[in-house]
Design a protein around this motif. Structure first.
Motif, PDB file in Angstrom:
ATOM      1  N   ARG A  60       5.038  -6.460   2.294  1.00 35.30           N
ATOM      2  CA  ARG A  60       4.043  -5.814   3.146  1.00 35.30           C
ATOM      3  C   ARG A  60       2.635  -6.049   2.602  1.00 35.30           C
ATOM      4  O   ARG A  60       1.675  -6.209   3.373  1.00 35.30           O
ATOM      5  CB  ARG A  60       4.328  -4.312   3.265  1.00 35.30           C
ATOM      6  N   LEU A  61       2.508  -6.079   1.284  1.00 31.51           N
ATOM      7  CA  LEU A  61       1.194  -6.368   0.700  1.00 31.51           C
ATOM      8  C   LEU A  61       0.790  -7.812   0.983  1.00 31.51           C
ATOM      9  O   LEU A  61      -0.379  -8.098   1.278  1.00 31.51           O
ATOM     10  CB  LEU A  61       1.216  -6.094  -0.805  1.00 31.51           C
ATOM     11  N   TYR A  62       1.750  -8.719   0.913  1.00 30.02           N
ATOM     12  CA  TYR A  62       1.459 -10.117   1.260  1.00 30.02           C
ATOM     13  C   TYR A  62       1.002 -10.213   2.716  1.00 30.02           C
ATOM     14  O   TYR A  62       0.065 -10.957   3.040  1.00 30.02           O
ATOM     15  CB  TYR A  62       2.686 -10.994   1.037  1.00 30.02           C
ATOM     16  N   SER A  63       1.658  -9.466   3.592  1.00 32.32           N
ATOM     17  CA  SER A  63       1.278  -9.481   5.004  1.00 32.32           C
ATOM     18  C   SER A  63      -0.160  -9.021   5.191  1.00 32.32           C
ATOM     19  O   SER A  63      -0.859  -9.481   6.099  1.00 32.32           O
ATOM     20  CB  SER A  63       2.217  -8.585   5.822  1.00 32.32           C
ATOM     21  N   LEU A  64      -0.594  -8.109   4.324  1.00 28.64           N
ATOM     22  CA  LEU A  64      -1.962  -7.583   4.419  1.00 28.64           C
ATOM     23  C   LEU A  64      -2.989  -8.534   3.824  1.00 28.64           C
ATOM     24  O   LEU A  64      -4.058  -8.755   4.404  1.00 28.64           O
ATOM     25  CB  LEU A  64      -2.035  -6.221   3.713  1.00 28.64           C
ATOM     26  N   THR A  65      -2.669  -9.132   2.660  1.00 29.33           N
ATOM     27  CA  THR A  65      -3.688  -9.888   1.914  1.00 29.33           C
ATOM     28  C   THR A  65      -3.493 -11.397   1.933  1.00 29.33           C
ATOM     29  O   THR A  65      -4.437 -12.146   1.684  1.00 29.33           O
ATOM     30  CB  THR A  65      -3.707  -9.435   0.447  1.00 29.33           C
ATOM     31  N   GLY A  66      -2.259 -11.863   2.180  1.00 27.20           N
ATOM     32  CA  GLY A  66      -1.990 -13.295   2.126  1.00 27.20           C
ATOM     33  C   GLY A  66      -1.963 -13.861   0.719  1.00 27.20           C
ATOM     34  O   GLY A  66      -1.939 -15.092   0.540  1.00 27.20           O
ATOM     35  N   ASP A  67      -1.912 -13.007  -0.281  1.00 29.17           N
ATOM     36  CA  ASP A  67      -1.895 -13.463  -1.679  1.00 29.17           C
ATOM     37  C   ASP A  67      -0.500 -14.013  -2.006  1.00 29.17           C
ATOM     38  O   ASP A  67       0.491 -13.285  -1.988  1.00 29.17           O
ATOM     39  CB  ASP A  67      -2.229 -12.291  -2.598  1.00 29.17           C
ATOM     40  N   GLU A  68      -0.446 -15.306  -2.343  1.00 23.82           N
ATOM     41  CA  GLU A  68       0.830 -15.990  -2.554  1.00 23.82           C
ATOM     42  C   GLU A  68       1.619 -15.448  -3.745  1.00 23.82           C
ATOM     43  O   GLU A  68       2.822 -15.675  -3.846  1.00 23.82           O
ATOM     44  CB  GLU A  68       0.605 -17.492  -2.737  1.00 23.82           C
ATOM     45  N   ARG A  69       0.967 -14.752  -4.649  1.00 23.05           N
ATOM     46  CA  ARG A  69       1.691 -14.208  -5.805  1.00 23.05           C
ATOM     47  C   ARG A  69       2.803 -13.265  -5.356  1.00 23.05           C
ATOM     48  O   ARG A  69       3.898 -13.260  -5.922  1.00 23.05           O
ATOM     49  CB  ARG A  69       0.740 -13.450  -6.731  1.00 23.05           C
TER      50      ARG A  69
ATOM     51  N   ALA B 203       4.706   3.437  -3.122  1.00 18.78           N
ATOM     52  CA  ALA B 203       3.261   3.669  -3.166  1.00 18.78           C
ATOM     53  C   ALA B 203       2.524   2.496  -2.514  1.00 18.78           C
ATOM     54  O   ALA B 203       1.566   2.683  -1.757  1.00 18.78           O
ATOM     55  CB  ALA B 203       2.800   3.867  -4.603  1.00 18.78           C
ATOM     56  N   ILE B 204       2.978   1.279  -2.804  1.00 18.94           N
ATOM     57  CA  ILE B 204       2.403   0.099  -2.146  1.00 18.94           C
ATOM     58  C   ILE B 204       2.583   0.200  -0.641  1.00 18.94           C
ATOM     59  O   ILE B 204       1.655  -0.067   0.141  1.00 18.94           O
ATOM     60  CB  ILE B 204       3.050  -1.194  -2.693  1.00 18.94           C
ATOM     61  N   LEU B 205       3.774   0.594  -0.200  1.00 18.56           N
ATOM     62  CA  LEU B 205       4.032   0.720   1.232  1.00 18.56           C
ATOM     63  C   LEU B 205       3.087   1.727   1.879  1.00 18.56           C
ATOM     64  O   LEU B 205       2.523   1.475   2.956  1.00 18.56           O
ATOM     65  CB  LEU B 205       5.484   1.143   1.469  1.00 18.56           C
ATOM     66  N   ALA B 206       2.909   2.865   1.234  1.00 18.55           N
ATOM     67  CA  ALA B 206       2.071   3.912   1.815  1.00 18.55           C
ATOM     68  C   ALA B 206       0.613   3.468   1.926  1.00 18.55           C
ATOM     69  O   ALA B 206      -0.011   3.599   2.989  1.00 18.55           O
ATOM     70  CB  ALA B 206       2.180   5.184   0.977  1.00 18.55           C
ATOM     71  N   PHE B 207       0.065   2.928   0.843  1.00 23.31           N
ATOM     72  CA  PHE B 207      -1.348   2.536   0.874  1.00 23.31           C
ATOM     73  C   PHE B 207      -1.571   1.299   1.743  1.00 23.31           C
ATOM     74  O   PHE B 207      -2.622   1.161   2.380  1.00 23.31           O
ATOM     75  CB  PHE B 207      -1.866   2.308  -0.547  1.00 23.31           C
ATOM     76  N   THR B 208      -0.594   0.394   1.791  1.00 28.94           N
ATOM     77  CA  THR B 208      -0.708  -0.767   2.669  1.00 28.94           C
ATOM     78  C   THR B 208      -0.675  -0.343   4.128  1.00 28.94           C
ATOM     79  O   THR B 208      -1.499  -0.794   4.940  1.00 28.94           O
ATOM     80  CB  THR B 208       0.427  -1.772   2.383  1.00 28.94           C
ATOM     81  N   GLN B 209       0.263   0.526   4.480  1.00 26.69           N
ATOM     82  CA  GLN B 209       0.346   0.994   5.867  1.00 26.69           C
ATOM     83  C   GLN B 209      -0.917   1.754   6.249  1.00 26.69           C
ATOM     84  O   GLN B 209      -1.398   1.650   7.387  1.00 26.69           O
ATOM     85  CB  GLN B 209       1.587   1.878   6.044  1.00 26.69           C
ATOM     86  N   HIS B 210      -1.463   2.509   5.318  1.00 27.70           N
ATOM     87  CA  HIS B 210      -2.713   3.233   5.563  1.00 27.70           C
ATOM     88  C   HIS B 210      -3.840   2.254   5.873  1.00 27.70           C
ATOM     89  O   HIS B 210      -4.647   2.475   6.784  1.00 27.70           O
ATOM     90  CB  HIS B 210      -3.061   4.075   4.330  1.00 27.70           C
ATOM     91  N   ALA B 211      -3.870   1.137   5.141  1.00 22.94           N
ATOM     92  CA  ALA B 211      -4.902   0.126   5.382  1.00 22.94           C
ATOM     93  C   ALA B 211      -4.713  -0.541   6.731  1.00 22.94           C
ATOM     94  O   ALA B 211      -5.673  -0.760   7.478  1.00 22.94           O
ATOM     95  CB  ALA B 211      -4.885  -0.915   4.265  1.00 22.94           C
ATOM     96  N   VAL B 212      -3.474  -0.864   7.066  1.00 21.77           N
ATOM     97  CA  VAL B 212      -3.182  -1.550   8.334  1.00 21.77           C
ATOM     98  C   VAL B 212      -3.524  -0.658   9.522  1.00 21.77           C
ATOM     99  O   VAL B 212      -4.180  -1.087  10.483  1.00 21.77           O
ATOM    100  CB  VAL B 212      -1.699  -1.958   8.392  1.00 21.77           C
ATOM    101  N   VAL B 213      -3.111   0.597   9.458  1.00 18.67           N
ATOM    102  CA  VAL B 213      -3.270   1.506  10.596  1.00 18.67           C
ATOM    103  C   VAL B 213      -4.692   2.063  10.676  1.00 18.67           C
ATOM    104  O   VAL B 213      -5.270   2.156  11.759  1.00 18.67           O
ATOM    105  CB  VAL B 213      -2.244   2.656  10.501  1.00 18.67           C
TER     106      VAL B 213
ATOM    107  N   GLY C 285      -7.412   0.845   9.003  1.00 19.58           N
ATOM    108  CA  GLY C 285      -8.480  -0.128   8.829  1.00 19.58           C
ATOM    109  C   GLY C 285      -9.294   0.070   7.574  1.00 19.58           C
ATOM    110  O   GLY C 285     -10.373  -0.515   7.411  1.00 19.58           O
ATOM    111  N   CYS C 286      -8.787   0.868   6.654  1.00 20.88           N
ATOM    112  CA  CYS C 286      -9.508   1.156   5.408  1.00 20.88           C
ATOM    113  C   CYS C 286      -9.029   0.205   4.309  1.00 20.88           C
ATOM    114  O   CYS C 286      -7.834   0.131   4.018  1.00 20.88           O
ATOM    115  CB  CYS C 286      -9.266   2.603   4.988  1.00 20.88           C
ATOM    116  N   ILE C 287      -9.959  -0.530   3.688  1.00 22.59           N
ATOM    117  CA  ILE C 287      -9.597  -1.474   2.622  1.00 22.59           C
ATOM    118  C   ILE C 287     -10.041  -0.974   1.244  1.00 22.59           C
ATOM    119  O   ILE C 287     -10.047  -1.721   0.273  1.00 22.59           O
ATOM    120  CB  ILE C 287     -10.191  -2.869   2.899  1.00 22.59           C
TER     121      ILE C 287
END
Length: 566
Positions: A383-392, A315-325, A327-329
């Motif tokens: 992939r979520l880190y790649s999108l947000t840069g959140d170190e957690r 689910a994270i992969l799908a919504f992250t890829q949707h945001a990347v491709v 541009g929806c945040i």
């Protein structure tokens, strides 16, 4: 379609087939041709014609097609003509014994009940009617007497078939040509004996072909998404039976692959289906829970009120890829909660994960279910880190890799771990991570080269590994690691597996033999599961093909740039 038009349509096949056709039959004196045709909506009609010369057999088949077209002008959209190469006499006892040595649905020869093919069946007919399929309890081919007799009656009008051990039977190989009436200038040669038997010979797996395959298979998935966003989960194509089960994890992972495909096709209908699919996840499958420490987490809840680690991950992969491709945040708050759900399932002491929880009380249902969940979880967080840069999220992945390395998870050759370590080493190019990525594929190359099933995740494994190896090549202080893998063999295995995946593609010349050809053409199947077409089956083929095309395009661009500088 007039007689002249029928002759003109088939003439290219006639020219090419007469060059290769040989006399066969029990006495080796007859030419034997199978004419198969369909309107695309219904299972192909197959008819056999014989003659002392190739021209005699051909004209008998041509005369029959003229009669068919005279009565039903739209009956022939796809047409295929096969010729028998060689026949071998046996009996049912020996054939049944030999079938026990052949993987389920991998019998690649036709059979005849007589030495002159008056009552004969192409290999494609046998498979498409489950005549040698005994069910999942048999790992090998087995004669399904019920299905055999049903199709023998349909095809030849036989009231009964003598399957006694002593009864003679003939095995034969064949080859042929196929054309689509809508593209009469394209005649495709059908491969003879071997693992690619029954499908067109592909000269080059190039951008044009890959783009068509990606387009058709993603279009298939588009057609499986209903107005409410829920997929038709899959089909058993032999008899056009819908698979009634459902799996929300695979719903999410398939959507991820569809977004990857959209980057290639830019197809509006595909994007609309993606939006509906994600909306279904939000509305029907993802639930928010307050954790004991007061943190809000989201979980993708699957059938049976199960919370699967892998489900949250994809689910994270799908919504992250949707945001990347796209541009929806808008879904960033949801992604935060889904990631918190993954962290809730990670063990602080060693970085490992609990695999399945009960919803809504979050008690442990299964500490371990499948190794794939852990690679999915780590990749999703990366992939979520790649999108947000959140170190957690990066910190959690590094902790997970302490566990993966300690437990030698590279031995599982998991494609999700390959995806993950490729992503991780973009930000943490440490030798231990890079070596893990190499070990994850290094000793698996013979399997990639020799595996008889298409096994689509193998191409995903290879493509993610190739991306990491290419980066190592550009890292002088890490290049010594390349000595730990046979790069020549690696690249040979990668390209072999990409081409081999086409053996799991429903070309029209193969789909035409199944109950509803138009429903499955252009999709992908799993042969040893009775040619099953399920959304996650198509997903894995699609992801691998998208990655392989990207590599080809990247290589071509680099060549053009290099040539431009000369």
């Amino acid at each position: 379609m007039t007689d002249d038009v029928v002759s003109a349509l088939l003439h290219p096949i006639y020219v090419r087939l007469q060059e290769t056709a040989v006399p066969a039959g029990g006495a080796g004196s007859e030419y034997i041709l199978f004419f198969s045709y369909t309107d695309g909506r219904n299972r192909a009609r197959v008819e056999t014609f014989r003659g002392p010369t190739f021209a005699d057999a051909w004209h008998r088949g041509l005369a029959r097609l003229r009669k068919v077209v005279a009565k039903h002008p739209d009956m022939i959209r796809w047409l295929r003509v096969d010729t028998v190469d060689e026949m071998r006499r046996s009996n049912w006892a020996e054939l049944k014994r030999q079938l026990t040595e052949v993987k389920r649905n991998y019998c690649r020869q036709g059979i005849s009940l007589d030495r002159n093919c008056r009552h004969a069946f192409l290999e494609t007919e046998i498979n498409a009617n489950a005549m040698f399929y005994g069910g999942v309890e048999y790992p090998h081919c087995v004669v399904n007497e019920k299905n055999f007799r049903l199709y023998a009656k349909l095809r030849h009008g036989l009231g009964d078939v003598d399957l006694k051990d002593a009864t003679l039977v003939w095995m034969f190989s064949s080859r042929g040509f196929f054309l689509d009436k809508e593209r009469p200038d394209e005649v495709h040669e059908i491969a003879g004996p071997g693992r690619s038997a029954g499908c067109r010979i592909v000269e080059a797996l190039d951008d044009d072909l890959l783009s068509k395959v990606i387009k058709s298979s993603s279009t298939f998935l588009t057609g499986q998404v209903g107005d409410d966003g829920r997929f038709i989960y899959g089909w058993h194509p032999c008899f056009d039976r819908e698979i009634q089960a459902y799996n929300s994890l695979r719903h999410a992972s398939t959507t991820y692959a569809m977004i990857e495909a959209w980057e290639v096709t830019q197809d509006a209908a595909l994007w609309a289906a993606i939006e509906r699919s994600l909306a279904w996840l939000l509305r029907e499958a993802i639930c928010t829970v307050t954790l004991p420490d007061g943190t809000e987490a989201a979980f993708l809840v699957d059938v049976g009120n199960e919370i699967k680690l892998g489900a949250n991950a994809v689910a994270i992969l799908a919504f992250t890829q949707h945001a990347v491709v796209g541009g929806c945040i808008d879904h960033l708050p949801l992604l935060e909660k889904l990631a918190q759900g993954v962290l809730h399932m990670q063990q602080s002491k060693d970085g490992s994960f609990v695999h399945v929880l009960n919803y809504p009380d979050l008690t442990v249902k299964e500490a371990f279910r499948t190794i794939y969940y852990e690679g999915e979880a780590a990749f999703g967080l990366m992939r979520l880190y790649s999108l947000t840069g959140d170190e957690r999220w990066l910190s959690a992945v590094e902790k997970a890799f302490d566990h993966f390395i300690a437990k030698e998870h590279w031995r599982h050759n998991d494609h999700w771990l390959s995806y993950c370590v490729n992503e991780l080493t973009r930000y943490r190019p440490q030798e231990r991570y890079l070596r893990f990525g190499i070990e994850n594929v290094r000793d698996h190359l013979d399997f990639v080269l020799n595996r008889i099933t298409t096994f689509p995740t193998l191409l995903e494994l290879m493509m993610a590994s190739e991306a990491m190896l290419a980066r190592i090549e550009a890292m002088p202080d890490m290049r010594h690691l390349l000595g730990e893998i046979d790069l020549s063999k690696f690249h040979r295995a990668l390209h072999f597996r990409a081409r081999y995946l086409l053996n799991g593609y429903f070309w029209p010349e193969l789909a035409m033999f199944y109950a509803k050809p138009q429903r499955i053409v252009g999709s992908f199947f799993i042969r040893h599961h009775a040619f099953r077409v399920r959304i996650d089956d198509v997903e894995h083929y699609l992801s691998g093909m998208v990655a392989y095309r990207s590599k080809l395009i990247g290589n071509s661009n680099r060549v053009r740039k290099a040539e431009a500088t000369v």
